[in-house]
Design a protein around this motif. Structure first.
Motif, PDB file in Angstrom:
ATOM      1  N   ALA A 189       0.840  -1.194   0.000  1.00 45.62           N
ATOM      2  CA  ALA A 189       0.000   0.000   0.000  1.00 45.62           C
ATOM      3  C   ALA A 189       0.878   1.249   0.000  1.00 45.62           C
ATOM      4  CB  ALA A 189      -0.914  -0.011   1.210  1.00 45.62           C
ATOM      5  N   GLU A 190       1.934   1.239   0.758  1.00 46.79           N
ATOM      6  CA  GLU A 190       2.857   2.378   0.825  1.00 46.79           C
ATOM      7  C   GLU A 190       3.529   2.628  -0.531  1.00 46.79           C
ATOM      8  OE1 GLU A 190       4.904   5.609   2.150  1.00 46.79           O
ATOM      9  OE2 GLU A 190       3.336   4.538   3.263  1.00 46.79           O
ATOM     10  N   ARG A 191       3.874   1.596  -1.235  1.00 51.34           N
ATOM     11  CA  ARG A 191       4.586   1.723  -2.496  1.00 51.34           C
ATOM     12  C   ARG A 191       3.690   1.973  -3.703  1.00 51.34           C
ATOM     13  NH1 ARG A 191       7.242  -0.067   1.278  1.00 51.34           N
ATOM     14  NH2 ARG A 191       9.493  -0.094   1.417  1.00 51.34           N
ATOM     15  N   SER A 192       2.410   1.805  -3.523  1.00 48.52           N
ATOM     16  CA  SER A 192       1.499   2.009  -4.651  1.00 48.52           C
ATOM     17  C   SER A 192       0.952   3.442  -4.687  1.00 48.52           C
ATOM     18  CB  SER A 192       0.339   1.014  -4.582  1.00 48.52           C
ATOM     19  OG  SER A 192      -0.464   1.272  -3.447  1.00 48.52           O
ATOM     20  N   LYS A 193       1.416   4.279  -3.799  1.00 52.70           N
ATOM     21  CA  LYS A 193       0.930   5.676  -3.748  1.00 52.70           C
ATOM     22  C   LYS A 193       1.523   6.482  -4.869  1.00 52.70           C
ATOM     23  CE  LYS A 193       0.141   5.750   1.179  1.00 52.70           C
ATOM     24  NZ  LYS A 193       0.497   6.322   2.444  1.00 52.70           N
TER      25      LYS A 193
END
Length: 75
Positions: free
Chosen positions: A71-75
């Motif tokens: 989730a953090e990297r898909s921002k």
């Protein structure tokens, strides 16, 4: 120990050019390249061994941790 290695012409040209530009021998350039490769590969193998050992101990990320990571990297 002396080994014979066949080096592609493209690499030979690069070794020759770099040696000329840096005023070093092609042998020095090749030794440095091999030393750097072996050090990096040795590090990779050690990290891989550590990760396999952790997996063998069932030390895995939880589903929540994995979801938070992606989730953090898909921002």
């Amino acid at each position: 120990m002396i080994e014979t290695v066949i080096i592609e012409q493209e690499f030979q040209q690069q070794f020759h050019q770099l040696a000329k530009e840096t005023q070093r021998t092609e042998t020095e350039i090749i030794h440095e390249a091999l030393a750097g490769y072996l050090a990096a590969d040795r590090h990779y193998v050690e990290v891989l061994k550590q990760r396999i050992a952790a997996a063998d101990r069932s030390e895995f990320a939880s589903e929540t941790e994995v979801e938070a990571f992606f989730a953090e990297r898909s921002k």
